[in-house]
Design a protein around this motif. Structure first.
Motif, PDB file in Angstrom:
ATOM      1  N   CYS A 174     -21.971   3.976  -3.444  1.00  0.00           N
ATOM      2  CA  CYS A 174     -23.252   3.718  -2.794  1.00  0.00           C
ATOM      3  C   CYS A 174     -23.754   4.993  -2.132  1.00  0.00           C
ATOM      4  N   ALA A 175     -25.001   5.339  -2.421  1.00  0.00           N
ATOM      5  CA  ALA A 175     -25.663   6.437  -1.721  1.00  0.00           C
ATOM      6  C   ALA A 175     -26.392   5.859  -0.518  1.00  0.00           C
ATOM      7  N   VAL A 176     -26.225   6.502   0.630  1.00  0.00           N
ATOM      8  CA  VAL A 176     -26.890   6.057   1.859  1.00  0.00           C
ATOM      9  C   VAL A 176     -27.459   7.272   2.572  1.00  0.00           C
ATOM     10  N   SER A 177     -28.499   7.048   3.346  1.00  0.00           N
ATOM     11  CA  SER A 177     -29.057   8.125   4.161  1.00  0.00           C
ATOM     12  C   SER A 177     -28.000   8.619   5.144  1.00  0.00           C
ATOM     13  N   ILE A 178     -28.001   9.932   5.379  1.00  0.00           N
ATOM     14  CA  ILE A 178     -27.042  10.482   6.346  1.00  0.00           C
ATOM     15  C   ILE A 178     -27.308   9.961   7.753  1.00  0.00           C
ATOM     16  N   HIS A 180     -28.057   6.696   8.230  1.00  0.00           N
ATOM     17  CA  HIS A 180     -27.705   5.269   8.203  1.00  0.00           C
ATOM     18  C   HIS A 180     -26.380   5.072   8.939  1.00  0.00           C
ATOM     19  N   PRO A 181     -26.226   3.978   9.689  1.00  0.00           N
ATOM     20  CA  PRO A 181     -24.947   3.741  10.391  1.00  0.00           C
ATOM     21  C   PRO A 181     -23.727   3.770   9.476  1.00  0.00           C
ATOM     22  N   LEU A 182     -23.888   3.339   8.224  1.00  0.00           N
ATOM     23  CA  LEU A 182     -22.754   3.325   7.305  1.00  0.00           C
ATOM     24  C   LEU A 182     -22.342   4.722   6.857  1.00  0.00           C
ATOM     25  N   ALA A 183     -23.187   5.715   7.080  1.00  0.00           N
ATOM     26  CA  ALA A 183     -22.862   7.078   6.662  1.00  0.00           C
ATOM     27  C   ALA A 183     -21.672   7.644   7.434  1.00  0.00           C
ATOM     28  N   GLN A 184     -21.297   7.003   8.543  1.00  0.00           N
ATOM     29  CA  GLN A 184     -20.138   7.451   9.309  1.00  0.00           C
ATOM     30  C   GLN A 184     -18.822   7.109   8.612  1.00  0.00           C
ATOM     31  N   LYS A 185     -18.885   6.204   7.643  1.00  0.00           N
ATOM     32  CA  LYS A 185     -17.670   5.753   6.967  1.00  0.00           C
ATOM     33  C   LYS A 185     -17.346   6.650   5.767  1.00  0.00           C
ATOM     34  N   GLU A 186     -16.064   6.763   5.465  1.00  0.00           N
ATOM     35  CA  GLU A 186     -15.620   7.513   4.288  1.00  0.00           C
ATOM     36  C   GLU A 186     -15.421   6.589   3.092  1.00  0.00           C
ATOM     37  N   LYS A 187     -15.310   5.288   3.359  1.00  0.00           N
ATOM     38  CA  LYS A 187     -15.199   4.295   2.293  1.00  0.00           C
ATOM     39  C   LYS A 187     -15.788   2.998   2.806  1.00  0.00           C
ATOM     40  N   LEU A 188     -16.492   2.280   1.930  1.00  0.00           N
ATOM     41  CA  LEU A 188     -17.145   1.035   2.308  1.00  0.00           C
ATOM     42  C   LEU A 188     -16.384  -0.154   1.764  1.00  0.00           C
ATOM     43  N   THR A 189     -16.398  -1.243   2.521  1.00  0.00           N
ATOM     44  CA  THR A 189     -15.945  -2.522   2.002  1.00  0.00           C
ATOM     45  C   THR A 189     -17.178  -3.272   1.506  1.00  0.00           C
ATOM     46  N   VAL A 190     -16.959  -4.283   0.695  1.00  0.00           N
ATOM     47  CA  VAL A 190     -18.088  -5.068   0.206  1.00  0.00           C
ATOM     48  C   VAL A 190     -18.799  -5.750   1.379  1.00  0.00           C
ATOM     49  N   SER A 191     -18.030  -6.159   2.362  1.00  0.00           N
ATOM     50  CA  SER A 191     -18.653  -6.825   3.515  1.00  0.00           C
ATOM     51  C   SER A 191     -19.534  -5.868   4.320  1.00  0.00           C
ATOM     52  N   PRO A 250     -20.406   9.923  -8.137  1.00  0.00           N
ATOM     53  CA  PRO A 250     -20.110  11.175  -7.427  1.00  0.00           C
ATOM     54  C   PRO A 250     -20.747  12.410  -8.043  1.00  0.00           C
ATOM     55  N   ILE A 251     -20.962  12.422  -9.360  1.00  0.00           N
ATOM     56  CA  ILE A 251     -21.533  13.593 -10.018  1.00  0.00           C
ATOM     57  C   ILE A 251     -22.944  13.882  -9.525  1.00  0.00           C
ATOM     58  N   TRP A 252     -23.575  12.902  -8.859  1.00  0.00           N
ATOM     59  CA  TRP A 252     -24.947  13.064  -8.338  1.00  0.00           C
ATOM     60  C   TRP A 252     -24.961  13.471  -6.865  1.00  0.00           C
ATOM     61  N   ALA A 253     -23.870  13.943  -6.347  1.00  0.00           N
ATOM     62  CA  ALA A 253     -23.766  14.220  -4.908  1.00  0.00           C
ATOM     63  C   ALA A 253     -24.810  15.219  -4.420  1.00  0.00           C
ATOM     64  N   SER A 254     -25.275  16.105  -5.289  1.00  0.00           N
ATOM     65  CA  SER A 254     -26.222  17.138  -4.856  1.00  0.00           C
ATOM     66  C   SER A 254     -27.679  16.799  -5.184  1.00  0.00           C
ATOM     67  N   VAL A 255     -27.941  15.587  -5.674  1.00  0.00           N
ATOM     68  CA  VAL A 255     -29.310  15.234  -6.069  1.00  0.00           C
ATOM     69  C   VAL A 255     -30.249  15.217  -4.865  1.00  0.00           C
ATOM     70  N   HIS A 256     -29.805  14.624  -3.752  1.00  0.00           N
ATOM     71  CA  HIS A 256     -30.678  14.485  -2.576  1.00  0.00           C
ATOM     72  C   HIS A 256     -29.921  14.960  -1.336  1.00  0.00           C
ATOM     73  N   PRO A 257     -30.462  15.946  -0.617  1.00  0.00           N
ATOM     74  CA  PRO A 257     -29.722  16.520   0.515  1.00  0.00           C
ATOM     75  C   PRO A 257     -29.542  15.574   1.697  1.00  0.00           C
ATOM     76  N   LEU A 258     -30.343  14.498   1.762  1.00  0.00           N
ATOM     77  CA  LEU A 258     -30.256  13.581   2.900  1.00  0.00           C
ATOM     78  C   LEU A 258     -29.503  12.297   2.569  1.00  0.00           C
ATOM     79  N   LEU A 259     -28.838  12.295   1.422  1.00  0.00           N
ATOM     80  CA  LEU A 259     -28.053  11.125   1.035  1.00  0.00           C
ATOM     81  C   LEU A 259     -26.572  11.487   0.925  1.00  0.00           C
ATOM     82  N   LYS A 260     -25.744  10.560   1.309  1.00  0.00           N
ATOM     83  CA  LYS A 260     -24.293  10.714   1.185  1.00  0.00           C
ATOM     84  C   LYS A 260     -23.787   9.649   0.230  1.00  0.00           C
ATOM     85  N   ILE A 261     -22.985  10.040  -0.739  1.00  0.00           N
ATOM     86  CA  ILE A 261     -22.434   9.087  -1.709  1.00  0.00           C
ATOM     87  C   ILE A 261     -21.034   8.687  -1.256  1.00  0.00           C
TER      88      ILE A 261
END
Length: 295
Positions: A174-178, A180-191, A250-261
């Motif tokens: 999942c790509a999220v804005s840097i 976004h509260p979830l951007a603090q996580k290194e891995k997401l759960t489905v919940s 992950p290969i798209w990590a550099s597509v948008h500078p304000l998004l974290k995958i």
């Protein structure tokens, strides 16, 4: 086919007046007006609303403006492809690249490929990632572009009329804005996705994504799935601007500078590799064989 009227129309729309467009194109305002009148007559639509304050696009004009810009870009790309075809070489691999189809990993592998096949050469062919280009280029791989690196599965290959050499399997993340509260996580759960807008590409583009969609709708209805038609930079902007989540690799990590995958705790992957024509040329076969040895 390229038409000077398109240049004139776009210039007039950007300038907001015939006189300013005339200054930019170094012609008379009368010549600009004549070109626009001829274009409107040939299309049988009114492109501009004229007033004492200048020009404004009608609804028809706004629609045609977007298409005109695409037609001019495509005409330029067609010219480049024709020039590349004139310079064809039996040992040149033409690599198609865009924001969504990165080629840097091939450059990293190049020294090893070169040691195996020293006569091979790369030619990078840039293209804009639009639905029209994707359909045209992938259906005609081997004509002006030999290979394109990208994600795929059998559904997509059948849709585009090409085949692929798999390099690895990319986890669907999942790509999220840097911000976004979830951007603090290194891995997401489905919940973690509950109550969020999750952007998934439309059904029947990828069987892998369709399986993920069906699983989420059946087992996790708390996630709001938002369909979109095609991966391009606008979709990444929409994800960032709307504080949504976007399925990405992950290969798209550099597509948008304000998004974290960020990876997600689910078992969903999609193949990544080199897309090529169903009947690859001898030089493409040689190139793919070298890649296989290198890996």
């Amino acid at each position: 086919m390229y038409s000077r009227q398109l240049d004139t129309f776009i210039c007039a729309a950007d300038a907001g007046s015939f006189s300013k467009a005339a200054e930019r194109l170094n012609v008379s305002a009368t010549a600009i007006m004549k070109q626009i009148n001829l274009l409107e007559s040939s299309l049988d639509v009114q492109l501009f609303a004229r007033s004492s304050r200048g020009l404004s696009l009608t609804d028809a004009g706004k629609s045609y403006y977007q298409d005109a810009r695409y037609m001019l870009r495509y005409a330029g790309e067609a010219r480049t492809r024709a020039q590349n075809a004139m310079q064809s070489n039996d040992n040149i691999i033409r690599i198609g690249t865009s924001l969504m189809t990165p080629h840097q990993f091939l450059m990293d592998l190049w020294p090893k490929i070169h040691r195996l096949e020293p006569e091979l050469k790369f030619q990078i062919v840039n293209f804009e990632n639009t639905p029209e280009n994707a359909r045209e280029i992938l259906a005609r791989l081997g004509e002006n572009i030999d290979v394109v690196a990208g994600i795929f599965d059998e559904t997509m290959l059948s849709l585009r009329g090409c085949t692929a050499f798999e390099l690895n399997r990319q986890p669907i993340c999942c790509a999220v804005s840097i911000y976004h509260p979830l951007a603090q996580k290194e891995k997401l759960t489905v919940s973690d996705l509950y109550g969020q807008d999750l952007m998934l590409i439309r059904r029947e583009w990828s069987g892998q994504v369709d399986r993920l969609r069906d699983e989420l709708r059946q087992e996790h209805p708390q996630i709001n799935i938002v369909d979109f038609p095609f991966y391009n930079v606008d979709v990444f902007n929409q994800c960032e601007n709307n504080d949504a989540l976007l399925t990405a690799v992950p290969i798209w990590a550099s597509v948008h500078p304000l998004l974290k995958i960020i990876p997600v705790e689910w078992e969903h992957f999609i193949p990544f590799g080199l897309l090529h024509g169903p009947a690859p040329s001898p030089v493409v076969e040689k190139f793919l064989a070298a890649i296989e040895q290198v890996l």
